[in-house]
Scaffold this active site. Structure first.
Site, PDB file in Angstrom:
ATOM      1  CE  LYS A   1      -1.984   2.836   2.702  1.00  0.00           C
ATOM      2  NZ  LYS A   1      -1.880   4.019   1.808  1.00  0.00           N
TER       3      LYS A   1
ATOM      4  CB  CYS B   1      12.575   8.472   9.478  1.00  0.00           C
ATOM      5  SG  CYS B   1      13.583   7.345   8.530  1.00  0.00           S
TER       6      CYS B   1
ATOM      7  CD  GLU C   1      12.812   0.337   9.962  1.00  0.00           C
ATOM      8  OE1 GLU C   1      13.271   1.257  10.677  1.00  0.00           O
ATOM      9  OE2 GLU C   1      13.355  -0.763   9.830  1.00  0.00           O
TER      10      GLU C   1
ATOM     11  CD  GLU D   1       9.683  12.080  12.576  1.00  0.00           C
ATOM     12  OE1 GLU D   1       8.606  11.469  12.624  1.00  0.00           O
ATOM     13  OE2 GLU D   1      10.697  11.623  12.019  1.00  0.00           O
TER      14      GLU D   1
HETATM   15  P1  ADP Z   1       1.580  10.979   7.362  1.00  0.00           P
HETATM   16  O1  ADP Z   1       0.697  11.152   8.560  1.00  0.00           O
HETATM   17  O2  ADP Z   1       2.690  11.928   7.340  1.00  0.00           O
HETATM   18  O3  ADP Z   1       0.855  10.896   6.050  1.00  0.00           O
HETATM   19  P2  ADP Z   1       1.726   8.211   7.985  1.00  0.00           P
HETATM   20  O4  ADP Z   1       2.718   7.582   8.853  1.00  0.00           O
HETATM   21  O5  ADP Z   1       0.340   8.376   8.528  1.00  0.00           O
HETATM   22  O6  ADP Z   1       2.303   9.583   7.529  1.00  0.00           O
HETATM   23  O7  ADP Z   1       1.626   7.438   6.599  1.00  0.00           O
HETATM   24  C1  ADP Z   1       2.459   6.384   6.211  1.00  0.00           C
HETATM   25  C2  ADP Z   1       1.622   5.317   5.540  1.00  0.00           C
HETATM   26  O8  ADP Z   1       0.686   4.806   6.486  1.00  0.00           O
HETATM   27  C3  ADP Z   1       0.789   5.791   4.358  1.00  0.00           C
HETATM   28  O9  ADP Z   1       0.798   4.780   3.366  1.00  0.00           O
HETATM   29  C4  ADP Z   1      -0.584   5.938   4.956  1.00  0.00           C
HETATM   30  O10 ADP Z   1      -1.612   5.811   4.006  1.00  0.00           O
HETATM   31  C5  ADP Z   1      -0.603   4.781   5.924  1.00  0.00           C
HETATM   32  N1  ADP Z   1      -1.590   4.883   7.003  1.00  0.00           N
HETATM   33  C6  ADP Z   1      -2.054   6.005   7.603  1.00  0.00           C
HETATM   34  N2  ADP Z   1      -2.958   5.694   8.562  1.00  0.00           N
HETATM   35  C7  ADP Z   1      -3.078   4.348   8.587  1.00  0.00           C
HETATM   36  C8  ADP Z   1      -3.836   3.413   9.352  1.00  0.00           C
HETATM   37  N3  ADP Z   1      -4.684   3.811  10.310  1.00  0.00           N
HETATM   38  N4  ADP Z   1      -3.690   2.098   9.091  1.00  0.00           N
HETATM   39  C9  ADP Z   1      -2.836   1.684   8.151  1.00  0.00           C
HETATM   40  N5  ADP Z   1      -2.094   2.503   7.382  1.00  0.00           N
HETATM   41  C10 ADP Z   1      -2.209   3.827   7.581  1.00  0.00           C
END
Ligand code: ADP
Length: 500
Positions: free
Chosen positions: A171, A280, A246, A377
Site C-alpha cells: 500500500k 526519518c 520503522e 518529530e
Molecule cells: P503521514 O501522517 O505523514 O501521512 P503516515 O505515517 O500516517 O504519515 O503514513 C504512512 C503510511 O501509512 C501511508 O501509506 C498511509 O496511508 C498509511 N496509514 C495512515 N494511517 C493508517 C492506518 N490507520 N492504518 C494503516 N495505514 C495507515
C-alpha cells in the site's frame, strides 16, 4: 491498481498533486476495503498454491536479479515520477534508486542464506531423536510505505518480502501512488508471477486499515509516523498479526570541539535540509561543544541560507517542496510553537513565497528539552542547535527523547567516540558521517522509533518464522551400537519419557 497480475480499476479515484506547483497531475484508481480484500485473497491463493513458495533458491535469486536490472533500466522514469509526485529532488531520487537497486541485488543473495538448524537435544539421545529448526516464509505480508522516498522504500521492502518467499500486498501512501503502480508493471515485466505482488493505492485510514485488519495477512511491515505506527499495532492486536515498524525520530547530532568542524557543518546542513527534512533520521537536534558553538552555528546558518532549495526537476536542487499543503502547515505550526515557547529563529523560519509548498531551511537556538519543537518529530527543514560542556551532560540530553532511530557523533578522539557509541540510545549511530545506509546493515530504531531491524541479514528474521521439528528416529532402537552388548545407563526411549 494491481491485483492478481491484472490492472484493476475503481469507481473512485485518487487525485495526485505536484507539490512543487500545487497542480493536479494525475488520477489513479482508489482502493477501497473491497479491493484490499481481493488483493489479499490473491496473495493468499498465490502463496497457498505453493509454486512461488517452493521456488528453488537459485531461481528466486535469478528473479531478483532480473528485477534489479529492470528497475535499473527504468530508474530515470521512476525517479521522475517521484520528483513530480513527491517533490523529491531528482538528484536525490536517482541516488535513492541506485541504493535500492543495490538492495535488490543484496536481496538476491538472501534465498541461499535462509537456513535452519539441526540442534542436539538437551534431554534425548541424539540417535533417537532428530531435532530440526526449519525457517519458513510467513505467508502474505502487507507492506505500508510513506511518501518521502516513495519508490525506494517500496522496492526495499518488496525485495525482502520476495527474497524470503512471501507474497505481498503493497500500500503506497495516498500522496504518492504513481511510482509504486509503475513498479508493479515493471516487476511483472521482469518475470514476477501474477499474484505475488499486489498494489492497492488507497487512504491510510481506509485501505491501510483494511490491510492491517485482514485476517488473511500474516505480517505487517510499516514505515511511517510513530502516531500511525501505534494505531497499526492497536488494530493488528485483534488478530495478533505480527508487526514490524520503522517510525519517526528526533535524532541527536553531537559535535565535539576537537572535530573537523568544516566537515561537521557541511554534513549537518546537508542531512538536516535535504528533502526539506522529510527524512526519518534527520539530525534535528544538534549539540555542539561550547568552544565550537559559535563557529558551528554561523556555518550552519550560512549553509541554510545558501541551501539549494528549488524545483525538484532541477538537478542542482537538494530540497524541494514539502509533500502537501497540510504538511507545510504542520511544519509552520511547529516553528510557531517554538517561537511561542521561547526559541529564537537564527535562520529561515518562514514559508517561501510562490507556488508549491516550500519552507526555508530553519535553524532554532535557545530551545529547551521541554519545548514541543524539541520533543516531537517535525518532519520538515527545522533543526535546533544547543551548546554543551561535558560528555555526561550531552549524553543525558541526547537520550532525553522518546525516539531512538539514529544519532551522529563528530570527534577525532577515539575514546570519546567509543563512549558515545556505547551510550547513545539509537538503532543507528554514525561517527564522523551521517545517514550512511547500506543494504548489508541492519536498520531500525530503539524506543518509539520502531520494532525490528530491516535490511541486511536481519531482515531474514523479520520476514520468516521458524518451525521446530522433533522426529523420533525409526526404528526407535538400537540403543547400542552393534559392537556393544550392554548399555550402562540407557536413556529413555521417546515413548518412555514422562513428565518430571
Ligand atoms: P503521514 O501522517 O505523514 O501521512 P503516515 O505515517 O500516517 O504519515 O503514513 C504512512 C503510511 O501509512 C501511508 O501509506 C498511509 O496511508 C498509511 N496509514 C495512515 N494511517 C493508517 C492506518 N490507520 N492504518 C494503516 N495505514 C495507515
Amino acid at each position: 491498481m494491481l491485483i492478481g497480475g491484472e490492472a484493476v480499476d475503481s469507481a473512485e479515484t485518487l487525485e495526485v498533486e505536484d507539490p512543487a506547483t500545487g497542480r493536479r497531475i494525475a488520477e489513479v484508481a482508489l482502493a477501497g476495503p473491497e479491493h484490499v480484500t481481493r488483493a489479499v485473497a490473491s496473495a493468499r491463493a498465490t502463496f497457498d498454491d505453493g509454486e512461488w513458495r517452493w521456488l528453488s533458491s537459485a531461481a528466486r535469486s535469478r528473479l531478483l536479479l532480473s528485477i534489479a536490472q529492470t528497475v535499473e533500466r527504468h530508474a530515470e522514469e521512476l525517479a521522475q515520477l517521484d520528483a513530480l509526485d513527491a517533490g523529491l529532488p531528482i538528484s536525490m531520487a536517482r541516488a535513492y534508486l541506485t541504493a535500492s537497486i543495490e538492495s535488490v541485488e543484496y536481496a538476491a543473495g538472501i534465498p541461499a542464506r535462509i537456513a535452519g538448524e539441526t540442534l542436539p537435544p538437551a534431554s534425548m539421545r541424539g540417535d533417537q531423536f532428530q531435532a530440526q529448526v526449519l525457517r519458513e516464509p510467513l505467508g502474505v505480508v502487507g507492506l505500508i510505505v510513506p511518501w518521502n522516498t516513495p519508490v525506494s522504500t517500496a522496492i526495499d521492502k518488496v525485495a525482502l518480502g520476495l527474497a524470503t518467499g512471501n507474497t505481498v500486498v503493497l500500500k503506497p501512501a495516498e500522496q504518492t501512488p504513481l511510482s509504486a503502480l509503475r513498479l508493479g508493471e515493471l516487476l511483472l515485466e521482469a518475470g514476477l508471477p501474477p499474484g505475488v505482488l499486489n498494489i492497492v493505492p488507497g487512504l491510510g485510514a481506509v485501505a491501510g486499515a483494511a490491510l492491517v485488519e485482514d485476517p488473511q495477512i500474516d505480517k505487517i511491515s510499516f514505515t511511517g509516523s510513530t502516531v500511525t505506527g501505534k494505531r497499526i499495532i492497536a488494530a493488528a492486536a485483534a488478530n495478533l498479526t505480527p508487526v514490524s515498524l520503522e517510525l519517526g525520530g528526533k535524532s541527536p547530532n553531537v559535535v565535539f570541539a576537537d572535530a573537523d568542524l568544516d566537515a561537521a557543518i557541511e554534513a549537518a546542513a546537508t542531512n538536516a535540509f535535504f528533502l526539506s527534512g522529510q527524512v526519518c533520521t534527520e539530525p534535528s537536534r544538534m549539540f555542539v561543544q561550547r568552544p565550537a558553538y559559535d563557529e558551528f552555528l554561523s556555518g550552519l546558518c550560512a549553509a541554510a541560507e545558501a541551501f539549494p532549495v528549488g524545483s525538484p526537476l532541477d538537478p542542482a536542487t537538494l530540497a524541494g517542496p514539502l509533500v502537501s499543503r497540510a504538511q507545510r502547515e504542520r511544519v509552520l505550526g511547529y516553528i510557531e510553537s517554538g517561537r511561542r515557547e521561547g526559541a529564537v529563529v537564527a535562520s529561515g523560519g518562514t514559508a517561501i513565497d510562490g507556488p508549491g509548498y516550500y519552507i526555508a531551511p530553519t535553524v532554532l537556538t535557545g530551545t529547551t528539552p521541554d519545548m514541543t519543537v524539541e520533543r516531537e518529530e517535525v518532519f520538515g527543514p527545522v533543526v535546533s542547535v544547543t551548546p554543551f560542556d561535558t560528555i555526561d551532560e550531552v549524553i543525558a540530553r541526547a537520550n532525553d527523547t522518546t525516539y531512538g532511530l539514529a544519532a551522529g557523533v563528530w570527534t577525532n578522539d577515539l575514546r570519546i567516540a567509543q563512549r558515545m557509541t556505547r551510550e547513545l540510545q539509537a538503532g543507528n549511530v554514525w561517527v564522523n558521517c551521517f545517514n550512511l545506509y547500506d543494504a548489508a546493515l541492519p536498520f531500525g530504531g530503539y524506543k518509539q522509533s520502531g520494532w525490528g531491524r530491516e535490511s541486511g541479514a536481519a531482515a531474514i528474521e523479520l520476514y520468516t518464522q521458524t518451525k521446530t521439528v522433533a522426529a523420533a528416529t525409526l526404528p526407535p532402537r538400537p540403543l547400542v551400537s552393534p559392537t556393544q552388548t550392554t548399555v550402562a545407563n540407557p536413556s529413555p526411549t521417546p515413548n518412555e519419557v514422562t513428565q518430571p
